[in-house]
Design a protein around this motif. Structure first.
Motif, PDB file in Angstrom:
ATOM      1  N   ASP A   1     -14.693   1.199  -5.113  1.00  0.00           N
ATOM      2  CA  ASP A   1     -15.840   2.132  -4.958  1.00  0.00           C
ATOM      3  C   ASP A   1     -15.636   3.338  -5.878  1.00  0.00           C
ATOM      4  OD1 ASP A   1     -16.890   0.550  -2.988  1.00  0.00           O
ATOM      5  OD2 ASP A   1     -16.373   1.889  -1.316  1.00  0.00           O
ATOM      6  N   ARG A   2     -14.413   3.885  -5.871  1.00  0.00           N
ATOM      7  CA  ARG A   2     -14.158   5.070  -6.706  1.00  0.00           C
ATOM      8  C   ARG A   2     -14.221   4.705  -8.182  1.00  0.00           C
ATOM      9  NH1 ARG A   2      -8.694   8.427  -5.801  1.00  0.00           N
ATOM     10  NH2 ARG A   2      -7.875   6.587  -6.840  1.00  0.00           N
ATOM     11  N   LEU A   3     -13.723   3.509  -8.532  1.00  0.00           N
ATOM     12  CA  LEU A   3     -13.824   3.078  -9.931  1.00  0.00           C
ATOM     13  C   LEU A   3     -15.298   3.037 -10.352  1.00  0.00           C
ATOM     14  CD1 LEU A   3     -12.400   1.914 -12.491  1.00  0.00           C
ATOM     15  CD2 LEU A   3     -12.815  -0.365 -11.529  1.00  0.00           C
ATOM     16  N   ASN A  21      -5.431  24.172 -15.292  1.00  0.00           N
ATOM     17  CA  ASN A  21      -5.955  24.269 -16.660  1.00  0.00           C
ATOM     18  C   ASN A  21      -6.751  23.033 -17.045  1.00  0.00           C
ATOM     19  OD1 ASN A  21      -3.953  22.408 -16.861  1.00  0.00           O
ATOM     20  ND2 ASN A  21      -2.812  23.406 -18.493  1.00  0.00           N
ATOM     21  N   ARG A  22      -7.234  22.297 -16.026  1.00  0.00           N
ATOM     22  CA  ARG A  22      -7.957  21.060 -16.323  1.00  0.00           C
ATOM     23  C   ARG A  22      -9.460  21.288 -16.358  1.00  0.00           C
ATOM     24  NH1 ARG A  22      -6.111  17.412 -11.625  1.00  0.00           N
ATOM     25  NH2 ARG A  22      -6.595  19.340 -10.538  1.00  0.00           N
ATOM     26  N   TRP A  23     -10.182  20.329 -16.884  1.00  0.00           N
ATOM     27  CA  TRP A  23     -11.643  20.434 -16.873  1.00  0.00           C
ATOM     28  C   TRP A  23     -12.140  20.362 -15.432  1.00  0.00           C
ATOM     29  CZ3 TRP A  23     -15.250  15.790 -18.292  1.00  0.00           C
ATOM     30  CH2 TRP A  23     -14.832  14.626 -17.647  1.00  0.00           C
ATOM     31  N   GLY A  71      -1.812  18.052  -6.776  1.00  0.00           N
ATOM     32  CA  GLY A  71      -0.658  17.792  -7.617  1.00  0.00           C
ATOM     33  C   GLY A  71      -1.074  17.163  -8.939  1.00  0.00           C
ATOM     34  N   GLY A  72      -0.116  17.033  -9.841  1.00  0.00           N
ATOM     35  CA  GLY A  72      -0.385  16.405 -11.136  1.00  0.00           C
ATOM     36  C   GLY A  72      -0.850  14.966 -10.986  1.00  0.00           C
ATOM     37  N   SER A  73      -0.351  14.276  -9.967  1.00  0.00           N
ATOM     38  CA  SER A  73      -0.843  12.921  -9.691  1.00  0.00           C
ATOM     39  C   SER A  73      -0.846  12.623  -8.190  1.00  0.00           C
ATOM     40  CB  SER A  73       0.013  11.877 -10.436  1.00  0.00           C
ATOM     41  OG  SER A  73       1.362  11.959 -10.024  1.00  0.00           O
ATOM     42  N   THR A  98      -5.520   7.561  -0.786  1.00  0.00           N
ATOM     43  CA  THR A  98      -4.474   7.737   0.229  1.00  0.00           C
ATOM     44  C   THR A  98      -4.870   8.890   1.157  1.00  0.00           C
ATOM     45  OG1 THR A  98      -3.008   7.161  -1.580  1.00  0.00           O
ATOM     46  CG2 THR A  98      -1.964   7.808   0.491  1.00  0.00           C
ATOM     47  N   ARG A  99      -5.415   9.936   0.576  1.00  0.00           N
ATOM     48  CA  ARG A  99      -5.933  11.077   1.356  1.00  0.00           C
ATOM     49  C   ARG A  99      -6.934  10.581   2.402  1.00  0.00           C
ATOM     50  NH1 ARG A  99     -10.436  14.257   1.228  1.00  0.00           N
ATOM     51  NH2 ARG A  99     -10.204  16.502   1.479  1.00  0.00           N
ATOM     52  N   ALA A 100      -7.835   9.695   1.981  1.00  0.00           N
ATOM     53  CA  ALA A 100      -8.847   9.176   2.913  1.00  0.00           C
ATOM     54  C   ALA A 100      -8.181   8.376   4.037  1.00  0.00           C
ATOM     55  CB  ALA A 100      -9.857   8.308   2.163  1.00  0.00           C
ATOM     56  N   THR A 159       0.278  13.147  -1.243  1.00  0.00           N
ATOM     57  CA  THR A 159      -0.129  11.755  -1.025  1.00  0.00           C
ATOM     58  C   THR A 159      -0.677  11.149  -2.312  1.00  0.00           C
ATOM     59  OG1 THR A 159      -2.366  12.434  -0.303  1.00  0.00           O
ATOM     60  CG2 THR A 159      -0.708  12.076   1.424  1.00  0.00           C
ATOM     61  N   ALA A 160      -0.380   9.875  -2.501  1.00  0.00           N
ATOM     62  CA  ALA A 160      -0.921   9.094  -3.614  1.00  0.00           C
ATOM     63  C   ALA A 160      -0.587   7.634  -3.365  1.00  0.00           C
ATOM     64  CB  ALA A 160      -0.318   9.530  -4.950  1.00  0.00           C
ATOM     65  N   ALA A 161      -1.311   6.762  -4.057  1.00  0.00           N
ATOM     66  CA  ALA A 161      -1.060   5.324  -3.929  1.00  0.00           C
ATOM     67  C   ALA A 161       0.372   4.976  -4.336  1.00  0.00           C
ATOM     68  CB  ALA A 161      -2.049   4.552  -4.791  1.00  0.00           C
TER      69      ALA A 161
END
Ligand code: PDD
Length: 287
Positions: free
Chosen positions: A51-53, A141-143, A183-185, A211-213, A245-247
């Motif tokens: 879905d996110r993709l 500093n990201r978009w 976080g960065g990732s 993972t947050r979800a 959290t992350a995959a």
């Protein structure tokens, strides 16, 4: 056994896998990606990742490279052909190959797709979780479109490398208001002194982590005290617990932020419990 990658319709030896030098992913970072966890021969939360993709693709007006069902099939195949029982499967879609030009290529140019998979050691992840990690703050500093899972990750690489050089495993971006974004990732979480779990809303400033979800589903199921709101770096320094959290790391306890020890300096009980229970709140598709 040699590793296998899927590249634009073909399964090829990983060592020989290649895309054209004029792929727009290579020249402009004009593409998106997903990383799904593989756990016990199952792909974790594949529907949410796809879905996110789809959302990332549509935000950038890139077509699906093939049907969603075909993408699912290829993800499974790549995991199976690489005999990955625990690890990750990676999918990247770019706007395709075309003569270098900032304008989008003609509609006849097909998106490119690459899928790879690799094993990781659950024991090594668990050992790290039992110690906890250090993170270092870093100016945001990201978009503004970090909600799109774009392959343009240079700021993330720089932030994470800077953390690594100080002995950390992750960087926490801090916005102009002094609030932690993510976080960065990974997504960032704290547990306050009062025992309330806090994470930033996904409306702006962060990627809506899968993972947050899953953790949010678990939090609701377990009836934990929870607030979805921004939190500052100062509040994080004083928190009882922190985690990311992350995959790639489920819920990973944070025991130091910058030079500050978090809580008692050991992984917190909330993070540890959420980590243990995580897969009971996810959709698991057997490979
Ligand atoms: N990163 N925020 C950012 C900036 C990320 O890059 C990621 C994931 C997350 C967590 O999202 P999820 O729970 O869906 O993995 C948050 C992947 C793992 C990576 O780039 O390797």
């Amino acid at each position: 056994m040699s590793r296998i990658a899927y590249v634009n319709g073909q399964y090829v030896r990983h060592a020989d896998a290649a895309v054209h030098i004029e792929d727009r992913g290579y020249q402009f970072a004009d593409g998106v990606y997903e990383v799904c966890e593989v756990w016990n021969n199952q792909i974790v939360d594949m529907p949410r990742h796809l879905d996110r993709l789809g959302r990332s693709l549509s935000e950038l007006s890139i077509d699906w490279p093939m049907s969603r069902a075909a993408v699912e099939f290829v993800l499974r195949q790549v995991v199976r052909r690489n005999k990955v029982h625990n690890g990750i499967v990676y999918i990247q879609v770019t706007r395709g190959v075309s003569r270098r030009d900032h304008f989008f290529p003609p509609e006849t140019v097909a998106p490119s797709i690459v899928v790879t998979a690799r094993s990781s050691s659950p024991a090594a992840g668990q050992a790290l979780a039992e110690t906890g990690i250090s993170v270092f703050s870093y100016p945001e500093n990201r978009w503004p479109r970090v909600d799109i899972k774009s392959i343009a990750l240079l700021p993330n690489c720089l932030a994470k490398q800077s953390a690594k050089e100080k002995g950390g495993k992750e960087a926490w971006y801090v916005d102009a208001d002094g609030n932690v974004t993510e976080g960065g990732s990974t997504n960032a979480w704290i547990v306050t002194k009062e025992g309330v779990l806090v994470t930033r809303p996904a409306e702006n400033g962060i990627l809506r982590g899968i993972t947050r979800a899953g953790i949010l589903d678990l939090v609701a199921r377990e009836g934990l005290a929870f607030e979805e709101r921004a939190f500052s770096l100062e509040e994080a320094y004083d928190a009882r617990e922190a985690f990311v959290t992350a995959a790639t790391n489920i819920a990973m306890p944070v025991v130091r932020i910058d030079e500050r020890v978090i809580g008692n300096g050991h992984p917190g009980s909330v993070a540890t419990r959420l980590r243990e229970l995580f897969h009971t709140a996810t959709d698991l598709k057997v490979v």
